[in-house]
Design a protein around this motif. Structure first.
Motif, PDB file in Angstrom:
ATOM      1  N   HIS A 117       0.838  -1.211   0.000  1.00 13.44           N
ATOM      2  CA  HIS A 117       0.000   0.000   0.000  1.00 13.44           C
ATOM      3  C   HIS A 117       0.869   1.256   0.000  1.00 13.44           C
ATOM      4  O   HIS A 117       0.635   2.207  -0.758  1.00 13.44           O
ATOM      5  CB  HIS A 117      -0.910  -0.017   1.226  1.00 13.44           C
ATOM      6  CG  HIS A 117      -1.605   1.276   1.498  1.00 13.44           C
ATOM      7  ND1 HIS A 117      -1.063   2.263   2.304  1.00 13.44           N
ATOM      8  CD2 HIS A 117      -2.786   1.773   1.065  1.00 13.44           C
ATOM      9  CE1 HIS A 117      -1.888   3.288   2.357  1.00 13.44           C
ATOM     10  NE2 HIS A 117      -2.936   3.019   1.618  1.00 13.44           N
ATOM     11  N   TYR A 118       1.912   1.261   0.835  1.00 15.74           N
ATOM     12  CA  TYR A 118       2.826   2.411   0.926  1.00 15.74           C
ATOM     13  C   TYR A 118       3.461   2.709  -0.429  1.00 15.74           C
ATOM     14  O   TYR A 118       3.492   3.860  -0.880  1.00 15.74           O
ATOM     15  CB  TYR A 118       3.901   2.118   1.975  1.00 15.74           C
ATOM     16  CG  TYR A 118       5.116   3.007   1.890  1.00 15.74           C
ATOM     17  CD1 TYR A 118       5.107   4.304   2.413  1.00 15.74           C
ATOM     18  CD2 TYR A 118       6.292   2.564   1.271  1.00 15.74           C
ATOM     19  CE1 TYR A 118       6.227   5.122   2.321  1.00 15.74           C
ATOM     20  CE2 TYR A 118       7.408   3.368   1.182  1.00 15.74           C
ATOM     21  CZ  TYR A 118       7.371   4.653   1.708  1.00 15.74           C
ATOM     22  OH  TYR A 118       8.479   5.465   1.601  1.00 15.74           O
ATOM     23  N   HIS A 119       3.985   1.684  -1.095  1.00 16.41           N
ATOM     24  CA  HIS A 119       4.668   1.897  -2.374  1.00 16.41           C
ATOM     25  C   HIS A 119       3.684   2.295  -3.478  1.00 16.41           C
ATOM     26  O   HIS A 119       4.048   3.078  -4.360  1.00 16.41           O
ATOM     27  CB  HIS A 119       5.461   0.648  -2.756  1.00 16.41           C
ATOM     28  CG  HIS A 119       6.702   0.461  -1.941  1.00 16.41           C
ATOM     29  ND1 HIS A 119       7.812   1.271  -2.091  1.00 16.41           N
ATOM     30  CD2 HIS A 119       6.993  -0.407  -0.941  1.00 16.41           C
ATOM     31  CE1 HIS A 119       8.741   0.895  -1.236  1.00 16.41           C
ATOM     32  NE2 HIS A 119       8.273  -0.119  -0.523  1.00 16.41           N
ATOM     33  N   ASP A 128      -5.642   4.641  -6.513  1.00 15.09           N
ATOM     34  CA  ASP A 128      -6.752   3.686  -6.629  1.00 15.09           C
ATOM     35  C   ASP A 128      -6.272   2.267  -6.353  1.00 15.09           C
ATOM     36  O   ASP A 128      -6.965   1.471  -5.708  1.00 15.09           O
ATOM     37  CB  ASP A 128      -7.397   3.784  -8.012  1.00 15.09           C
ATOM     38  CG  ASP A 128      -8.095   5.126  -8.216  1.00 15.09           C
ATOM     39  OD1 ASP A 128      -9.066   5.393  -7.481  1.00 15.09           O
ATOM     40  OD2 ASP A 128      -7.659   5.909  -9.070  1.00 15.09           O
ATOM     41  N   LEU A 129      -5.064   1.948  -6.840  1.00  9.72           N
ATOM     42  CA  LEU A 129      -4.482   0.639  -6.545  1.00  9.72           C
ATOM     43  C   LEU A 129      -4.241   0.501  -5.045  1.00  9.72           C
ATOM     44  O   LEU A 129      -4.527  -0.550  -4.448  1.00  9.72           O
ATOM     45  CB  LEU A 129      -3.167   0.466  -7.304  1.00  9.72           C
ATOM     46  CG  LEU A 129      -2.322  -0.763  -6.926  1.00  9.72           C
ATOM     47  CD1 LEU A 129      -3.093  -2.054  -7.204  1.00  9.72           C
ATOM     48  CD2 LEU A 129      -0.988  -0.760  -7.682  1.00  9.72           C
ATOM     49  N   TRP A 154      -8.643  -2.955   0.611  1.00 12.12           N
ATOM     50  CA  TRP A 154      -9.841  -3.807   0.672  1.00 12.12           C
ATOM     51  C   TRP A 154      -9.479  -5.270   0.354  1.00 12.12           C
ATOM     52  O   TRP A 154     -10.046  -6.195   0.926  1.00 12.12           O
ATOM     53  CB  TRP A 154     -10.908  -3.326  -0.304  1.00 12.12           C
ATOM     54  CG  TRP A 154     -11.075  -1.834  -0.395  1.00 12.12           C
ATOM     55  CD1 TRP A 154     -11.166  -1.074  -1.513  1.00 12.12           C
ATOM     56  CD2 TRP A 154     -11.162  -0.902   0.704  1.00 12.12           C
ATOM     57  NE1 TRP A 154     -11.292   0.253  -1.209  1.00 12.12           N
ATOM     58  CE2 TRP A 154     -11.289   0.402   0.146  1.00 12.12           C
ATOM     59  CE3 TRP A 154     -11.145  -1.024   2.092  1.00 12.12           C
ATOM     60  CZ2 TRP A 154     -11.402   1.547   0.902  1.00 12.12           C
ATOM     61  CZ3 TRP A 154     -11.249   0.128   2.863  1.00 12.12           C
ATOM     62  CH2 TRP A 154     -11.374   1.382   2.280  1.00 12.12           C
ATOM     63  N   MET A 155      -8.519  -5.454  -0.554  1.00  7.71           N
ATOM     64  CA  MET A 155      -8.122  -6.808  -0.966  1.00  7.71           C
ATOM     65  C   MET A 155      -7.663  -7.635   0.239  1.00  7.71           C
ATOM     66  O   MET A 155      -7.966  -8.823   0.360  1.00  7.71           O
ATOM     67  CB  MET A 155      -6.994  -6.708  -2.000  1.00  7.71           C
ATOM     68  CG  MET A 155      -6.549  -8.047  -2.596  1.00  7.71           C
ATOM     69  SD  MET A 155      -4.973  -7.892  -3.495  1.00  7.71           S
ATOM     70  CE  MET A 155      -5.192  -6.388  -4.435  1.00  7.71           C
ATOM     71  N   TYR A 156      -6.906  -6.991   1.135  1.00 10.36           N
ATOM     72  CA  TYR A 156      -6.367  -7.694   2.291  1.00 10.36           C
ATOM     73  C   TYR A 156      -7.167  -7.438   3.566  1.00 10.36           C
ATOM     74  O   TYR A 156      -6.739  -7.809   4.660  1.00 10.36           O
ATOM     75  CB  TYR A 156      -4.902  -7.313   2.504  1.00 10.36           C
ATOM     76  CG  TYR A 156      -3.997  -7.855   1.416  1.00 10.36           C
ATOM     77  CD1 TYR A 156      -3.607  -9.190   1.418  1.00 10.36           C
ATOM     78  CD2 TYR A 156      -3.549  -7.036   0.390  1.00 10.36           C
ATOM     79  CE1 TYR A 156      -2.789  -9.699   0.426  1.00 10.36           C
ATOM     80  CE2 TYR A 156      -2.721  -7.535  -0.614  1.00 10.36           C
ATOM     81  CZ  TYR A 156      -2.352  -8.865  -0.588  1.00 10.36           C
ATOM     82  OH  TYR A 156      -1.547  -9.362  -1.581  1.00 10.36           O
ATOM     83  N   PRO A 214      -8.703  -2.689   6.938  1.00 12.13           N
ATOM     84  CA  PRO A 214      -9.489  -1.925   7.920  1.00 12.13           C
ATOM     85  C   PRO A 214     -10.104  -2.799   9.009  1.00 12.13           C
ATOM     86  O   PRO A 214     -10.012  -2.478  10.197  1.00 12.13           O
ATOM     87  CB  PRO A 214     -10.566  -1.247   7.051  1.00 12.13           C
ATOM     88  CG  PRO A 214      -9.960  -1.152   5.701  1.00 12.13           C
ATOM     89  CD  PRO A 214      -9.142  -2.395   5.555  1.00 12.13           C
ATOM     90  N   ASP A 215     -10.726  -3.915   8.603  1.00 10.16           N
ATOM     91  CA  ASP A 215     -11.372  -4.771   9.601  1.00 10.16           C
ATOM     92  C   ASP A 215     -10.351  -5.400  10.544  1.00 10.16           C
ATOM     93  O   ASP A 215     -10.565  -5.463  11.761  1.00 10.16           O
ATOM     94  CB  ASP A 215     -12.187  -5.872   8.921  1.00 10.16           C
ATOM     95  CG  ASP A 215     -13.498  -5.353   8.357  1.00 10.16           C
ATOM     96  OD1 ASP A 215     -13.847  -4.189   8.654  1.00 10.16           O
ATOM     97  OD2 ASP A 215     -14.163  -6.093   7.612  1.00 10.16           O
ATOM     98  N   LEU A 216      -9.231  -5.868   9.978  1.00 11.83           N
ATOM     99  CA  LEU A 216      -8.224  -6.524  10.809  1.00 11.83           C
ATOM    100  C   LEU A 216      -7.596  -5.543  11.800  1.00 11.83           C
ATOM    101  O   LEU A 216      -7.490  -5.832  12.995  1.00 11.83           O
ATOM    102  CB  LEU A 216      -7.141  -7.142   9.931  1.00 11.83           C
ATOM    103  CG  LEU A 216      -7.557  -8.374   9.110  1.00 11.83           C
ATOM    104  CD1 LEU A 216      -6.443  -8.748   8.142  1.00 11.83           C
ATOM    105  CD2 LEU A 216      -7.897  -9.551  10.018  1.00 11.83           C
TER     106      LEU A 216
END
Length: 810
Positions: free
Chosen positions: A496-498, A506-507, A513-515, A518-520
């Motif tokens: 995400h950082y890179h 957008d990526l 969301w892919m990983y 937020p929920d974790l």
């Protein structure tokens, strides 16, 4: 019967005796005691089950010494067994045959002392004076002569200030100067504490507190270990309190810039230490080495700003010492006058001297001097000269260095290979290591010297491409199926950082969301990390209409999530500001569901601010919208929130109606987490109605589900509620047990509101027990948090109770 069987299997005289013991113990039996007893009844030969029960019996009788005398039993122990028992290596010692309660009390006191000794011994192994960097006599003489002015200046500064910052570019000798100061400290100052962030780049708050506690022989600083919780502000306060009570000591933190990002602390826990050392009164002298000036979260510098003398900025070595360095590092065959030219050419800068050694070995002294002469004519400063020397030394491997420079921290060999191009020489990695431009621990971990990384990154033309290669590398990692802590999702956070650095926002959002980040992170209570992740997807000014994302609805969603994260940290006004901005965006995009969520979030914050009527207004607006879009799960959550609001208004029956509607939806949608919260809320409502036994049943169901889900915040909340119920039943000691469990979790996950509530509850229950000093201490801690987060309920409770207690004392 289950308890009677358990006591029989432990050696009681039979059913009658077991029943008599049970009648005396059961009113004070904790939940953990009951579980341990149940395990033994199922398998009396299970050593782990017996050990757990023995611990629970000790705990119960230690807290209730009069009970030991009432139940008439003894412990069959000898001295050797007691020693084993104290450190956790023990067998089945309990024998309910012979009465001797007084003897047991003596054993309890002895065990407590042995445990303390064992803990202290463990802590003492966490820091060793040999942690100080090696300082051979030759280097000592070299520094003392060459840096005499800097040493005098630093010692003078420390006489009147708490924190000294030694700054300068990488390789200039900051650590060596700090080490030299150790030998020149005042005679009354013991050997200093030394902590290298370069050697401990993954260090957390607990690691540092443990080492300081060992150095100071102060195990009370690390009580969080015994309590099995994460350290927090209260533990840091214990440290500064201890430093205030003691005579002067020195604390040296080397290479702090290793853990800084854009001058700010990457780890908020470690920032707590430095913030406390900066603002609290104490008798420690703190020496920090860092390439850059550290800035705290409040925007202030780590050091006092007084006439520009707040830091010690190091320049290059004197000519004769620089020559000595060159000669001592393989250039002893070069003519002395040539060495002087080389040293003078780079102004004695240590890193540049290091580069010179490699250049002379590779290109010869004549060629290197010609380069330096050219740089001299252009009047370049030292760093520019060092950079040009670096450029020449890097040679055809420079492209690889530039690409490697995108990684923050160390990376594996596969990470290096990911940034290879068709032009990268096969032996590039080995050659860079030989030139000392690429660092390695020789165990598949590689990183760049900070200044080399800076030079390389500055020259990297296609930063976006390199960062995208890093994204590709980190996305190769598979996450565990059910990750349980932040370290397990580190690769996703780096990806995400890179992506953000490559401006592929957008990526980056998709990676979140892919990983399921937020929920974790929310589940584990890592709200600070969530905020850092979300902020990277927003423009510098979060409250303008600009967006970095193509989808403005997602931008609004992220603003709303930021509001929720600030809410979890006990910052309701910040949360409202973000939620209102989110509402503006989602209304603009016509996303009715997100509009409902934003209204709910705003209502939540007014609830935290103690304004239930305003809360209900927002909730009712949201309920109409969410029913319109047929979002059953969101509708259920909101009905539960409406129940909370009516509960705040003391309308318990109405609250129960809402909770039961919400619970039906949670079961229908198989939302176990919501089910757990709602069962607990029903417990609260029944507790308010005086139906305490019913309330306890609901709380226990809730805690069981939330533990199963790993929902730490929910577990914490209902442990506190369970404490309330036992207080209502007139069982203050059991209430304290649950309040303390809840308090530990709140500190572990950074839940200030929860911490304030549990401290206040502990204050009230100790007041019930007429332990006034304890009560006042807890209430004052709670009040301080309540004022910090502007929670009127905490403030009202504490101020009222403190007034009663202090009035009674007067």
């Amino acid at each position: 019967m289950i308890y009677e069987k358990a006591f029989e299997k432990l050696g009681s005289e039979g059913g009658k005796r077991a029943q008599a013991i049970l009648e005396k113990i059961s009113p004070r039996m904790s939940e953990s005691f009951e579980k341990a007893l149940t395990k033994v009844s199922r398998d009396s030969e299970d050593p782990k089950a017996k050990e757990e029960l023995q611990q629970e019996i000790l705990k119960l009788l230690r807290e209730n010494p009069e009970l030991a005398r009432e139940i008439e039993f003894t412990i069959n122990l000898n001295v050797e067994n007691v020693d084993q028992f104290a450190v956790g290596n023990y067998n089945n010692f309990f024998n309910f045959e012979t009465p001797s309660g007084d003897e047991f009390i003596k054993i309890i006191e002895y065990l407590d002392q042995k445990r303390k000794e064992a803990v202290n011994q463990e802590i003492l192994t966490r820091y060793n004076p040999s942690t100080l960097p090696k300082y051979p006599n030759r280097l000592k003489e070299f520094v003392t002569e060459n840096r005499s002015e800097e040493l005098i200046k630093a010692l003078t500064y420390l006489e009147n200030h708490q924190i000294l910052l030694i700054s300068g570019v990488g390789g200039v000798g900051k650590s060596t100067l700090a080490r030299a100061l150790v030998d020149l400290r005042p005679v009354n100052v013991p050997e200093p504490f030394w902590f290298s962030f370069y050697d401990n780049q993954d260090a957390k708050l607990g690691d540092i507190l443990e080492k300081i506690a060992a150095y100071m022989n102060a195990p009370e600083i690390v009580s969080f270990k015994a309590e099995r919780r994460e350290p927090g502000k209260t533990d840091v306060d214990k440290l500064t309190g201890e430093l205030h009570r003691r005579s002067e000591i020195w604390l040296i933190f080397d290479d702090l810039s290793t853990i800084l990002e854009d001058q700010h602390f990457a780890d908020k826990g470690i920032e707590l230490i430095f913030s406390s050392l900066r603002y609290n009164t104490h008798n420690a002298k703190v020496i920090v080495t860092s390439r850059i000036l550290p800035i705290l979260e409040n925007g202030e510098s780590l050091i006092d700003r007084i006439e520009d003398e707040e830091k010690q900025h190091l320049n290059g070595l004197r000519k004769d010492f620089a020559v000595d360095y060159l000669a001592g590092n393989g250039l002893d065959k070069v003519e002395p006058e040539k060495l002087e030219e080389l040293a003078t050419g780079v102004d004695g800068h240590p890193l540049a001297l290091k580069l010179l050694v490699e250049l002379v070995k590779e290109f010869g002294v004549k060629d290197t001097l010609e380069d330096l002469s050219m740089y001299q004519e252009s009047k370049d400063d030292t760093i520019k000269k060092a950079r040009k020397l670096f450029d020449k030394l890097a040679g055809e491997e420079k492209e690889l260095l530039e690409r490697v420079s995108v990684y923050r921290g160390s990376v594996g060999l596969e990470g290096l290979k990911e940034v290879f191009t068709e032009n990268t020489p096969k032996n590039a990695v080995r050659k860079l290591i030989d030139k000392s431009l690429l660092e390695t621990n020789h165990n598949s971990s590689y990183w760049l010297h900070p200044l080399v990384q800076e030079f390389s990154y500055d020259d990297l033309e296609n930063k976006k491409e390199a960062h995208m290669l890093a994204v590709k590398y980190y996305l190769l990692f598979s996450l565990p199926k059910n990750p349980t802590k932040k370290e397990y999702i580190r690769s996703a956070i780096e990806a995400h950082y890179h992506a953000c650095k490559a401006e592929e926002y957008d990526l980056a959002a998709n990676i979140i969301w892919m990983y399921n980040l937020p929920d974790l992170l929310d589940l584990w209570g890592n709200s600070r990390t969530l905020i850092e992740i979300y902020e990277k997807l927003l423009p510098k000014d979060h409250f303008k209409d600009e967006t970095l994302l193509n989808n403005r609805s997602i931008h609004g969603f992220i603003l709303g999530n930021l509001g929720s994260a600030h809410s979890n940290l006990g910052e309701p006004r910040k949360a409202i500001k973000y939620s209102e901005q989110a509402l503006k965006f989602v209304r603009e995009t016509g996303n009715k569901r997100e509009e409902g969520v934003a209204l709910v979030n705003i209502g939540n914050e007014y609830c935290h601010l103690g304004k239930p009527k305003k809360t209900i207004e927002y909730y009712e607006q949201a309920l109409k919208i969410l029913r319109g879009v047929e979002d059953r799960r969101a509708e259920g959550n909101l009905l539960g929130n409406l129940g909370n609001a009516h509960s705040d208004l003391r309308e318990s029956r109405k609250a129960i109606e809402y909770y039961e509607q919400a619970l039906r939806i949670a079961k229908e949608t198989e939302d176990r987490r919501a089910e757990g919260y709602l069962l607990g809320n029903l417990g609260n409502a029944y507790n308010d109605l005086g139906e305490t036994r019913t309330a306890i049943e609901y709380f226990e169901q809730a805690i069981s589900i939330l533990r199963e889900m790993g929902a730490r915040r929910g577990e914490e909340n209902h442990l506190g509620n369970l404490g309330n119920a036992y207080r209502r039943l007139g069982k203050p000691r059991k209430a304290i047990e649950y309040y303390e469990k809840a308090l530990n979790i709140s500190r572990e996950i950074g839940d200030q509101r929860g911490e304030g509530n549990h401290l206040g509850r502990l204050g009230v229950v100790y007041s019930d027990l007429r332990e006034q000093r304890k009560a006042i201490d807890f209430l004052k801690q709670s009040l301080a948090i309540g004022k910090t987060i502007e929670d009127p309920r905490i403030i009202r409770l504490c101020e009222k109770k403190l007034k009663e207690l202090e009035g009674a004392e007067g």
